[in-house]
Each structure stands twice: as C-alpha cells, then as structure tokens.
Design an enzyme around this catalytic site. Structure first.
Site, PDB file in Angstrom:
ATOM      1  N   LEU A   1       0.829  -1.199   0.000  1.00  0.00           N
ATOM      2  CA  LEU A   1       0.000   0.000   0.000  1.00  0.00           C
ATOM      3  C   LEU A   1       0.864   1.251   0.000  1.00  0.00           C
ATOM      4  O   LEU A   1       1.868   1.312   0.708  1.00  0.00           O
ATOM      5  CB  LEU A   1      -0.908   0.008   1.235  1.00  0.00           C
ATOM      6  CG  LEU A   1      -1.575   1.348   1.618  1.00  0.00           C
ATOM      7  CD1 LEU A   1      -2.616   1.743   0.577  1.00  0.00           C
ATOM      8  CD2 LEU A   1      -2.206   1.263   3.010  1.00  0.00           C
ATOM      9  N   SER A   2       0.447   2.270  -0.761  1.00  0.00           N
ATOM     10  CA  SER A   2       1.061   3.603  -0.713  1.00  0.00           C
ATOM     11  C   SER A   2       2.544   3.522  -1.058  1.00  0.00           C
ATOM     12  O   SER A   2       2.896   3.075  -2.148  1.00  0.00           O
ATOM     13  CB  SER A   2       0.807   4.210   0.670  1.00  0.00           C
ATOM     14  OG  SER A   2       1.146   5.573   0.693  1.00  0.00           O
ATOM     15  N   SER A   3       3.437   3.927  -0.144  1.00  0.00           N
ATOM     16  CA  SER A   3       4.866   3.778  -0.454  1.00  0.00           C
ATOM     17  C   SER A   3       5.200   2.306  -0.643  1.00  0.00           C
ATOM     18  O   SER A   3       6.102   1.954  -1.415  1.00  0.00           O
ATOM     19  CB  SER A   3       5.727   4.383   0.649  1.00  0.00           C
ATOM     20  OG  SER A   3       5.668   3.626   1.847  1.00  0.00           O
TER      21      SER A   3
ATOM     22  N   GLY B   1       3.105   0.253  -2.040  1.00  0.00           N
ATOM     23  CA  GLY B   1       2.652   0.005  -3.406  1.00  0.00           C
ATOM     24  C   GLY B   1       3.670   0.498  -4.418  1.00  0.00           C
ATOM     25  O   GLY B   1       3.926  -0.160  -5.430  1.00  0.00           O
ATOM     26  N   GLY B   2       4.260   1.676  -4.136  1.00  0.00           N
ATOM     27  CA  GLY B   2       5.320   2.169  -5.006  1.00  0.00           C
ATOM     28  C   GLY B   2       6.522   1.248  -4.993  1.00  0.00           C
ATOM     29  O   GLY B   2       7.126   0.966  -6.033  1.00  0.00           O
TER      30      GLY B   2
END
Length: 577
Positions: free
Chosen positions: A162-164, A166-167
């Site tokens: 998720l979020s970072s 996910g990145g």
C-alpha cells in the site's frame, strides 16, 4: 519374481487405502504469525530489517510447493500494528488466504525513517538490487527461497503493498522481474515520481514515462517481463495518492511487458470494486485494474480485517482477489495440479500379492503407476500400469510387506503424493515377533540413534524409516544410528526381527526429529555495541534483543549485557541454556 498384469479399475480387495495426503506433502508450519524477526542490516537507511512471517500448517495447492508473498505496509504503518493479525483484528487479512493456498507470507518493516513516516524508499532515482530497501527486501526473499523447510517455489513469488509499499512493489516488480512472478500495486506512485508528487500526476508524466523507468531498472532481466502479471487497485476517494496513478501503473506494466493487449469487459468485485482485465495476444490475462468506489487511501482488507489506520474492512477483500488472480494466471508455474491417488490396495492369494490402485489426473491421462514394496522380495516397479486404474500381481517370498503406490501424469510429468499400502502378510505368520521397546535416543542435525529390546528367536533386525527399509542387511545388535538426515526434520521409525529367511511384521512406530545444528553462543558487550553488531535493535532509545525483544536498557556505551544466541537471529538476555 513373476508379474501378472490386469488393467482396469480396482477390484474388491482385502486392504483398501484412501490416502490422507492426496496433495504433495511439505513440512507443515505452526499456522501462526512468528515473533518479531531480524533479517539483515540496511547500511543505507540504517537499522536492521525486521518483521514477521506466517508459515501455514496447510498444504500448498499448486505443484506441491509453496508460494511466497511479501506484503509491504504504507507510510505511518508498521507490520505489527497494521499488517499481521492481532487480538482485535486480522490486520491486512492475509492469514485466511495463506491457509487456503498454503502460502508463506512475509510482513517486513521499513528500515530507517524515510520521510519521517516509516515509508519505503520507492522514490529513489538510483534503484539497485544490492542496497537500500531494494537490497534488503530481495535478500529477505532469497533467504526464504534457500531454506528447504519452507519449500518455496521460485516460480510462485509475489509482492504487494500500500502507498509507499505500493510504489516499492512496482519498483521490485520492475527491478527484479526474474524474482517476482506477480505484483499487486495498491495506491502506489510509479517510478519517476517524487514524494511531493503523490497528490497529482505531474504535467507531462504518463504511462510511457513510468514504463521507460521500469524497463531501465530491469536491465538484463527485461525478458522476464514476458511471464509477469500485475494487479493494480486504488480507491476512487483517495486524496493522498492520486487515483489517476492506478491506470498509469497498469498501463506502464503492459508497456514494459510488450506486445498488444485487449481490454476486457469491466466486472463487479464484491465490496464495491470494478475490475477491468487486459489480455495479451495469446489470450493470457496479464493486468487487472480495480477501482474501489468510495474508498480513501487504504488497504482493502475485506471483512474481518482491521478497519482503521489506512485499512478498510468494509470494501473489497484484496488478499482474496489478488491471490486468486496470481494463482489462476501465473505464467511460470503449472496451474494444473499433480495427479491424485484415489485408492490403493493389496490382496493376497498363496504367494501372489495383487496390488491395485486408481487415480485421477487433471491434465488428462495417468501415464504410469509405480509400486514400491519393502519385504523379503523388494519391488520397485515404475510401469505397474496406466490409465484410470490398474491391477498387477507379484510372486513374493513369505513375510510381511509394506509399500506405496504413486501416479505420474502423461501430460505434465508430475507425480502424485504416495498412497500408502497397509502392511500385509504373504504366507504363514512368522514364528519371530517384532522387537519391543523401540525408542529414539540422541539426535544431531544429521543423525538419530535408535534402540530396542531383543526378540526371542531373532538372529537380526531391520530398521525402517518412514516405511522404507534403511538397513542394507539385518543388524546383529539392538541399536542403530540413522545418518545422512536433514536438519530440523521429523522422521518415523519401525523395526522388524529376522530369523533366517523369515522377517516379522513391523514394530510400533516411534517419531524423532533431528536438531537444527545450531550451537548457542554468548557475547558480553555494551548495548550500543550489540545494536551496531545486529544482535539487538533500538526502539525509542532502548536496546531490544533481536528475536526475543527483551528490553536490555538504554542504548548506550554504559549499559553492559550478556546476550545468548539460541537460534539464528534470536537472542535472549543471559547465558546459554
């Protein structure tokens, strides 16, 4: 030894075995999240990579080996606080699907303190496989792949976050497409964006921009994109990471994968999501895009998951969706299960034993059955029959026999788990009885000592490990040390008595396990030195022993403690037990 064939379905017989282990058997885990682990030092961001893993007790469902899934938290989250199960909730809700698929789950914590919010360093411009978050995470995966206990299939390794996280998932999928067969990007800013650009897509940035970054990171491994798949998910009400990045992420991966793609019909996902699939020119599903209506910046955990701190339990169950997506569409592992033995049996008439069995093969026809018998007349017949069932007769010397039957697929070459034949007797009951009092003694990392009581009339003894005889000739004494074993592995032993050409039945079984081979050691040093050496870690100015998390006092040069390493990566205060 005379053999008579009679192909067809199993006929009625004296001994029928419905195998308990129809799927490939690998070592069962504890079925619980581990304690906090320390896996390796991060020389770039500082500290040690720590976290948790889940090793299911259930068996794998694909190819007889386990999948490995690495789950990355978002900024301001932690593995302990948000990803793994707690007493109050199921965190990101991974345990249920791990049990369903027999998969190992990794939940690491981001090292250092990127952006002051415990983020992953996805926004770097110099990603490489040897350092920073990229390096420690790839090293973590390699550790589990190399450990035979977990039986990880290198063709079933996945990452999601998720979020970072996910990145970072997208970065790892681009940097190491040879490692990850599938990725799951949740609200992840793509490569080439900065932490200041998460709220909106910068002017001129598009899927081609991200795809070029992705392909460059892959370097010599670009060819592995041909067999990678990607799922992307985002909330339509995400005001932290722009929802527009979702379609860009998916399109960028398709560009990196190469070729022409066809957009499929959008379908509803339970929990308020809409899924748009894309297939390649071979008709293979390669990317999936899920927009979750009304969801903010959160991990969609589904019912039972945490419902706070960037986790939403009221929407889509993403772990269930993405595991189904990965397992159904994996382009590296065979999605066709191994054959399954449905039954096997032995019947005896005079000195002839008829072995029969039946199996099913999802790939088509069973190409061959193998019969293995231990006893006075050993049998290892790899061509005992084929098709839906078989029946074959063997002329055997008098005595007790045990054995197994396996089936091999004609299409895939995969072999079933063995169907165990109950012990059967050919000829009259031998006068000699099996030895009593079989017990296991001292064990090492590669050996187990056994002993038993003498049997009246016996001239020697045979030892069986997991149903297979391991003594080449009868033993004169009442003890035996079994060697060449794997560390940290459980075995079952039985023994028989021999009198001339006669052999008794097998004794009651005894179970024993080899040790890990690890030798405890101690180090006395300052808390600061322990932390620097990786035996402990800093938490709020205090030193905590790695593995046990025991509080050692302030992290400085003035507090001196003795730490005992009782297992790899696990330290406790004090001396060795």
């Amino acid at each position: 030894m005379e053999i008579k064939h009679s192909l067809g379905r199993c006929a009625a017989s004296l001994l029928l075995c419905l195998p308990a282990g129809a799927l490939a058997q690998v070592q069962a885990g504890p079925g619980a999240w581990s304690g906090n682990q320390t896996w390796g030092a991060d020389s770039v961001n500082g500290g040690n990579l720590s976290g948790y893993f889940y090793w299911p007790a259930s068996q794998p469902v694909l190819g007889g080996k386990r999948a490995l899934v690495m789950v990355l938290h978002g900024c301001q989250q932690t593995a302990a606080g948000d990803v793994i199960d707690s007493g109050a909730d199921k965190g990101f809700n991974w345990k249920a699907v791990a049990d369903q698929y027999g998969a190992v789950i990794l939940a690491p914590n981001a090292t250092g303190n990127i952006s002051g919010s415990h983020c992953w360093d996805y926004s770097l411009t110099n990603h490489n496989r040897a350092s920073g978050h990229d390096g420690v995470l790839l090293n973590l995966v390699s550790r589990f792949l190399a450990d035979a206990r977990y039986a990880i299939d290198p063709n079933q390794v996945y990452v999601t976050g998720l979020s970072s996280g996910g990145g970072q998932t997208m970065v790892l999928g681009c940097l190491a497409p040879d490692v990850f067969a599938g990725i799951g990007i949740n609200a992840g800013p793509p490569p080439g964006t900065t932490i200041m650009q998460i709220g909106s897509v910068p002017s001129g940035f598009n899927a081609n921009t991200a795809a070029n970054k992705c392909s460059t990171m892959a370097g010599a491994q670009q060819g592995k994109f041909a067999t990678q798949i990607a799922s992307v998910i985002w909330g339509t009400s995400d005001y932290t990471v722009a929802p527009a990045y979702g379609p860009i992420d998916a399109a960028a991966m398709r560009i990196a994968y190469g070729g022409v793609f066809s957009k499929g019909a959008t379908a509803t996902v339970p929990g308020g999501g809409s899924n748009t699939p894309y297939t390649d020119s071979n008709g293979k599903l390669r990317t999936s895009e899920i927009a979750v209506t009304g969801m903010g910046h959160a991990w969609p955990a589904g019912p039972g998951g945490q419902n706070a701190h960037f986790v939403d339990a009221t929407k889509v169950n993403y772990p269930a969706f993405v595991m189904d997506f990965w397992f159904r569409n994996n382009l590296r592992a065979s999605v066709i299960a191994a054959p399954v033995m449905m039954a096997c049996a032995a019947s005896v008439a005079g000195n002839a034993a008829t072995i029969s069995g039946a199996g099913v093969d999802a790939a088509g026809a069973i190409g061959s059955y193998r019969v293995v018998l231990s006893g006075a007349t050993p049998v290892n017949d790899a061509q005992a029959g084929s098709g839906a069932g078989f029946s074959i007769a063997y002329a055997l010397a008098n005595g007790y026999y045990s054995g197994t039957v396996t089936a091999t697929s004609a299409a895939t070459g995969q072999t079933s788990a063995p169907c165990t034949l109950p012990q059967f007797l050919v000829g009259p009951v031998p006068a000699v009885q099996p030895p009593a009092g079989l017990k296991a003694g001292t064990a090492s990392a590669s050996s187990i000592a056994l002993s038993w009581s003498a049997a009246s009339g016996a001239s020697g003894y045979n030892v069986y490990r997991n149903g297979t005889k391991v003594t080449p000739a009868p033993l004169a004494g009442t003890g035996y040390t079994d060697t060449g074993l794997a560390p940290s592995t459980a075995y079952t032993y039985q023994a028989s008595s021999v009198a001339g050409a006669l052999e008794s039945g097998l004794s009651a079984g005894v179970s024993a396990s080899t040790t890990s081979g690890f030798t405890c050691s101690t180090v006395t040093a300052s808390n600061f030195a322990h932390v620097q050496a990786g035996r402990a870690h800093d938490s709020g100015g205090y030193a905590l022993a790695n593995g046990s998390n025991q509080n050692m006092g302030l992290d400085n040069l003035f507090y001196i403690q003795t730490l005992a390493q009782t297992s790899p990566g696990h330290y406790v205060l004090g001396n060795c037990p």
